[in-house]
Design an enzyme around this catalytic site. Structure first.
Site, PDB file in Angstrom:
ATOM      1  CE  LYS A 569      -1.896   5.131   7.031  1.00  0.00           C
ATOM      2  NZ  LYS A 569      -2.380   3.952   6.280  1.00  0.00           N
ATOM      3  CE  LYS A 575       2.047   4.854   2.779  1.00  0.00           C
ATOM      4  NZ  LYS A 575       1.193   3.644   2.834  1.00  0.00           N
ATOM      5  CB  THR A 677      -1.044  -4.824   6.080  1.00  0.00           C
ATOM      6  OG1 THR A 677       0.171  -4.085   6.065  1.00  0.00           O
ATOM      7  CG2 THR A 677      -1.143  -5.694   4.836  1.00  0.00           C
TER       8      THR A 677
END
Length: 842
Positions: A569, A575, A677
């Site tokens: 990602k 994150k 996603t």
């Protein structure tokens, strides 16, 4: 021929790839040779792999054209409501294989290329990714286009045809280095320029208030040249359009200003206005308030709305004259979806067109605007919210600033009528933020100018109405909705993981490809030993294939028996790639301490790009590569732990990596990842998830059963309680947890950077003193959870049964479901399974 017969034959027998009829194959070979000869002007003696790719791409494109023309003709005749999905990003990746899948041509093309003595995978590898996006938001737009076509919606994706997409990432001496992505260098066989639909877009100038309305004068004009790309639905004969605008200078650019003798310079200066579509801004979840970016945002919106209005006026049962002039009908024929606030200018621009050009009264125009537009929010991070300085606005778009002031004036009167005397509420809700430099809050503009506002996962939508948009929710609760994101099962299962798709199809048929909820039928086979073996076998084959890919491209050897642990990602503090780093170091230290113990072998792979100006993110990459340098060369560890940074993570690398994954890392601080996603892609491809209760992870746990995910760490409530209470103090954890202290001391002391002992001083300082994302607070729970992962991995049968539970729980996360909900609940449209055959099915 680089591929053995057996591999070709194995690929051939797979039913989900369509039938390879003899006539079909012969016809494809003829078309291929014709394109090689007439389109590429080459013969087999001088053609190279790229020529062969282009010949194949043109051959496959031929099969789209008839359906494309007929679909558009069908929409023109039937005059359905149309949806315009406006986005500054469409992260499409490659097109060839996806088109073959959706047209059921894959086996036929495979056979034809094989008979021509060529290798399909080698040709597919010649295609450049269309990298016109940063990450989740851009890839979501691409998945949505696939679903809108597959559900038979009259839909158009509108964006910018960037000459340079997201940069290519090189890792040099452990550091990220950016390279321009010249993706159009060899041409793009999938696009068709449409110069006949070129549109003027105006900038700068000033406004004149005259008796017959407001005039925007003395403007600079840039032309918007459209390029159309076909978007085929899954085996339903529908082909929709993605239209991307490119900036062109008008012929008289800089020449009309009687600049004597400045002719050469005037022609050279054309570049300045064509720079609008030159390059994608490479920031994910970060707002950079540059004039060029605001120009891009207005450019796409102004060009698109001219198309919207033209189609609205002309489209009526094949009649060429302008037949529709009643704009009260617009919301019944047009839905505009704003993908984040980037296309927010659609709201004032639509008002400008309706009021200044079409001469509607303000109230009528505003009603039309609100009923037409809807807004999707993608983040709660404050640094990502768009706030444009008023001075810049006044300079670039003077009329639009006036319109925004008028919208705000009327909105403030409305708020005052509902909450008399509540001046603080008015200040909070204003479209104009006061203070040093006045700014336009684009999220507020979008909420006020739309009839629907949605978040992208249930928890995200709840956070929006409880915090960021609380005041607006209290004013207009009916506006706020949730639409949990999804992914297209065509690209993210059938195309990238045909082995798994086939094992599933053998058990439940092929309907799951259009109706992913069917996957829950796999639960019947949860104790079927043969099925369990088949699922495990496909995973092992995918791991071997990815291991070979890594060896070929990155010269790294990995143990295919090890657990493949992925965190891929964009690199961002929220994150928490740093939390992953702390686990790598802790696991390394444990192996070193007891080298004779039976450790579960792991290959930890991290991939993702850092925004070029995001210093901390670049340092995080450097730390990961530094840990790898130490761990991967330590003979005591051997192949029980490897740490690999995957260079240049992009759609095409995701398609190779994700099918090989055992473990998916989704470890953002609760309340920060709107949805995610990638988490869904891993779940669909047979990986297990270790993650926090954030974004769509919450709903994944609900669908598959929380006992079938490795959930750890603080929930949103815990984070809020910490912030409201004693706060987060990193040193408490550092002093209390010996393994954490050891890991941090190693980073700080130069254990991973012996030549530059203080290389990671800033990262250490960040983690110890100003970590907004509370990495240490979840460290202990994370390490314990990773121990549970290791234990389960030692029992392959139980691991695989948990995998099956996850795959069976994936149905909700199809973008088909997401889009069906947008259609029914926001756009007022009904998806259709099949449209009356506008072409006989092949």
């Amino acid at each position: 021929m680089s591929k053995p017969f057996s591999d070709h034959d194995k690929r051939k027998q797979i039913s989900v790839r369509g039938l390879a009829g003899v006539e079909n194959v012969a016809e494809l070979k003829v078309a291929f040779n014709r394109h090689l000869h007439f389109t590429l002007v080459k013969d087999r003696n001088v053609a190279n792999k790229r020529d062969y790719y282009f010949a194949l791409a043109n051959t496959v494109r031929d099969h789209l054209v008839g359906r494309w023309i007929r679909t558009q003709q069908y929409y023109y005749e039937k005059d359905p409501k149309r949806v315009y999905y406006i986005s500054l990003e469409f992260y499409m990746g490659r097109t060839l294989q996806n088109t073959m899948v959706n047209l059921a041509l894959e086996n036929a093309c495979d056979e034809a290329i094989y008979q021509l003595g060529l290798d399909m995978e080698e040709l597919e590898d010649m295609e450049e990714d269309a990298g016109l996006g940063n990450g989740g938001l851009g890839r979501l737009a691409a998945c949505f286009l696939d679903s809108m076509a597959s559900l038979g919606l009259a839909a158009y994706g509108y964006g910018i045809r960037y000459e340079f997409g997201i940069f290519n990432q090189k890792i040099v001496n452990g550091w990220q280095v950016e390279e321009a992505d010249d993706w159009l260098r060899y041409g793009n066989p999938w696009e068709k320029a449409r110069p006949e639909y070129m549109r003027p877009v105006k900038f700068y100038g000033r406004t004149e208030h005259t008796p017959d309305g407001v005039k925007w004068v003395d403007t600079q004009v840039v032309l918007a040249l459209p390029y159309d790309t076909p978007i085929p639905g899954y085996r339903n004969n529908i082909v929709n359009t993605m239209r991307l605008w490119s900036a062109k200078a008008p012929c008289d650019f800089n020449l009309k200003d009687f600049n004597v003798g400045g002719y050469i310079q005037a022609v050279l200066d054309r570049n300045l206005c064509e720079n609008i579509s030159r390059v994608l801004y490479p920031n994910d979840n970060f707002f950079e308030g540059k004039e060029l970016r605001l120009k891009q945002e207005y450019f796409v919106v102004a060009a698109t709305l001219q198309d919207v209005v033209r189609r609205f006026k002309a489209s009526k049962f094949g009649s060429r004259e302008v037949v529709r002039t009643d704009f009260a009908e617009l919301p019944n024929k047009v839905a505009i979806q704003l993908n984040d606030t980037h296309p927010a200018m659609a709201i004032p621009e639509l008002m400008r067109v309706l009021v200044d050009e079409e001469k509607l009264g303000w109230d009528k125009a505003w009603d039309v605007c609100v009923r037409t537009c809807a807004y999707t929010n993608h983040t709660v991070l404050p640094e990502a919210l768009e706030r444009w300085p008023i001075d810049l606005f006044h300079h670039l778009l003077p009329r639009h600033l006036e319109i925004i002031f008028e919208i705000n004036h009327r909105f403030m009167e409305y708020v005052a009528s509902k909450f008399p005397g509540d001046h603080d509420r008015m200040r909070r809700m204003s479209l104009i933020e006061e203070g040093g430099c006045k700014k336009v809050n684009m999220a507020h503009l979008c909420i006020v100018g739309s009839h629907a506002v949605n978040g992208v996962a249930r928890i995200h939508s709840e956070i929006l109405i409880a915090t960021l948009f609380k005041d607006f929710y209290e004013l207009d609760p009916h506006k706020f909705q949730n639409k949990t994101n999804g992914i297209t099962p065509r690209r993210w299962l059938v195309m990238c993981n045909p082995g798994l798709a086939e094992v599933i199809a053998e058990k439940i048929g092929e309907e799951f490809i259009r109706d992913l909820d069917q996957l829950k039928r796999l639960l019947k086979f949860i104790n079927d030993d043969a099925f369990i073996r088949d699922i495990a076998k496909v995973k092992q084959e995918n791991k071997l294939k990815f291991a070979v890919h890594l060896e070929e491209h990155y010269k790294v050897k990995i143990n295919p028996q090890s657990m493949f642990d992925f965190q891929v990602k964009r690199i961002h503090e929220y994150k928490r790639q740093l939390l992953n780093c702390l686990h790598m170091i802790t696991y390394y230290n444990r192996i070193k301490k007891e080298p004779n113990k039976h450790w579960t072998p792991r290959t930890i792979m991290v991939g993702g790009k850092a925004a070029p100006g995001y210093h901390t993110a670049k340092m995080i990459i450097r730390l990961i590569t530094a840990i790898g340098e130490v761990v991967n060369h330590d003979p005591v560890v051997g192949d029980r732990l490897k740490v690999i940074f995957l260079e240049n993570y992009r759609v095409t690398l995701a398609e190779k990596a994700i099918p090989s994954a055992d473990l998916s890392e989704q470890i953002s601080t609760a309340g920060t990842e709107a949805s995610g996603t990638g988490n869904m892609k891993f779940m669909l491809n047979g990986a297990l998830t270790i993650g926090t209760m954030d974004g769509a992870n919450v709903e994944m746990a609900e669908e598959a059963g929380e006992e079938n995910l490795f959930i750890f760490g603080m929930r949103v409530e815990d984070v809020d309680a910490m912030d409201a209470g004693k706060g987060y103090h990193a040193s408490e954890y550092y002093n209390r947890i010996p393994e954490l202290k050891q890991a941090m001391d190693q980073i700080a002391g130069g254990f991973f950077s012996p030549k530059q002992p203080d290389l990671f001083k800033e990262l250490v300082d960040l983690l110890m003193h100003h970590d907004r994302f509370k990495v240490f607070a979840d460290y202990e729970a994370y390490i314990k959870c990773q121990d549970k992962v290791n234990q389960l991995y030692k029992n392959p049968k139980e691991w695989t049964k948990m995998v099956i539970h996850n795959i069976a729980g994936c149905g909700k996360f199809s973008s088909d479901r997401t889009i069906a909900q947008y259609a029914r609940e926001i756009w007022g449209m009904e998806p259709i399974d099949t449209i009356p055959d506008i072409l006989p099915r092949h």
